[in-house]
Design an enzyme around this catalytic site. Sequence first.
Site, short mmCIF file in Angstrom:
data_model
loop_
_atom_site.label_atom_id
_atom_site.label_comp_id
_atom_site.label_asym_id
_atom_site.label_seq_id
_atom_site.Cartn_x
_atom_site.Cartn_y
_atom_site.Cartn_z
N ALA A 54 0.80 -1.22 0.00
CA ALA A 54 0.00 0.00 0.00
C ALA A 54 0.84 1.28 0.00
O ALA A 54 0.62 2.17 -0.83
CB ALA A 54 -0.97 -0.02 1.18
N GLN A 202 4.02 -13.68 -2.07
CA GLN A 202 4.77 -12.50 -1.63
C GLN A 202 5.63 -12.81 -0.42
O GLN A 202 6.71 -12.21 -0.25
CB GLN A 202 3.82 -11.35 -1.31
CG GLN A 202 3.06 -10.80 -2.51
CD GLN A 202 1.67 -11.39 -2.62
OE1 GLN A 202 1.44 -12.55 -2.26
NE2 GLN A 202 0.73 -10.62 -3.12
N ASP A 243 -3.93 -2.81 4.03
CA ASP A 243 -4.17 -2.01 2.84
C ASP A 243 -5.28 -0.99 3.05
O ASP A 243 -5.32 0.01 2.35
CB ASP A 243 -4.53 -2.92 1.67
CG ASP A 243 -3.31 -3.68 1.17
OD1 ASP A 243 -2.71 -3.24 0.18
OD2 ASP A 243 -2.94 -4.69 1.79
N LYS A 254 -3.82 -8.69 2.83
CA LYS A 254 -3.67 -9.76 1.84
C LYS A 254 -4.46 -11.00 2.24
O LYS A 254 -4.52 -11.36 3.41
CB LYS A 254 -2.18 -10.11 1.68
CG LYS A 254 -1.88 -11.14 0.64
CD LYS A 254 -2.46 -10.80 -0.73
CE LYS A 254 -1.96 -9.46 -1.25
NZ LYS A 254 -2.61 -9.12 -2.56
#
Length: 359
Positions: A54, A202, A243, A254
């Site tokens: 973000a 990620q 986020d 996420k």
Amino acid sequence: MSQTELITSVDYCPQRQALAILDQTQLPNKEVVLYLTGVDEIREAIYLLKVRGAPAIGIAAAIGIAVVMKQHTELNPDAFIAHFYKAKEILQSARPTAVNLAWALEQIGQTLQEQAEQIPSVLAETLLQKALEMREEDIAVCKAIGEHGLRLLRPGAGLLTHCNAGQLATIRYGTATAPMYLGHEQGYDFHIYCDETRPLLQGARLTAFELARAGLDVTLLCDNMAASLMKQGKVDAVLVGCDRVAANGDTANKIGTLNVAILAREFGIPFYVCAPSSTVDFETLSGKGIVIEQRPDYEVTDLWYEHAMAPQGINVYNPAFDITDHSMITAFITEKGLVYPPYDVNLRKVLSGPKEETM
């Protein structure tokens, strides 16, 4: 590429007059810097997760729109402003959930309005300087989050994180990883556990990569292994990024973060959300108002495989984020201090108050 260059996930390249990003889709195998100048390629880089996280998305959009406007200084003032808002709309459409994207573009838009009397060439440079100031502010914010978070952790603690809220998701330090980096500098000897974070990995490709490269003790695990690890007593705290945070504390992060929060509550483990004030959206009252981005099917079925690993044409559910209810969050770690429940009251108090306030 040196460690210093690796940390610089988003920057401005004056020689090329371009937005410079480290292409995160090619990590950990290749470290490639992309130099972007067009609004469509900048939007594509954000959508395709070449730049992600973000805070990093917000700074990339801020620098990116300034770069775009520097190419249109021949326009008359009215046409220059109209072009800005067209570019802003294009960039803002890249990803709907991360509030920092809209926030950063609004900050640049406010500067445009305040300085609208300037000629386009001067105004474009003013926008760029504002974007670079925001970049420096992000570093200070993340370091402050790290300092506040470190107060909650003991030396030798086992810390679990999900996705990447690290240096690659910000400009430096990260959010969830900021206490880890600062603790490492002070000899805390943390044991870090990284969920791989399906389907885009990620945690495996980015968090494990950057923390190991910085010399931290890191162990990678599949997302469905966290419960086993917690049951063994190896996790003392969970730290995640975010986020978007709604006014009541409901948090979008996420996909898979909700799973971790449920497990942490079951095993009595503190669950901390590391949240820059820019990710708190007081206009959204609860998680029900947060738009969840839906990603393409192939990320689940094909992306990491030589051949498809699912039946052709199978229906796929692939949300990029989930919502963790505020009741599952032990505390928010912000640049202004720690925030404890009730979040609908204390988020506003702490984030609108002086730095270092804690509730």
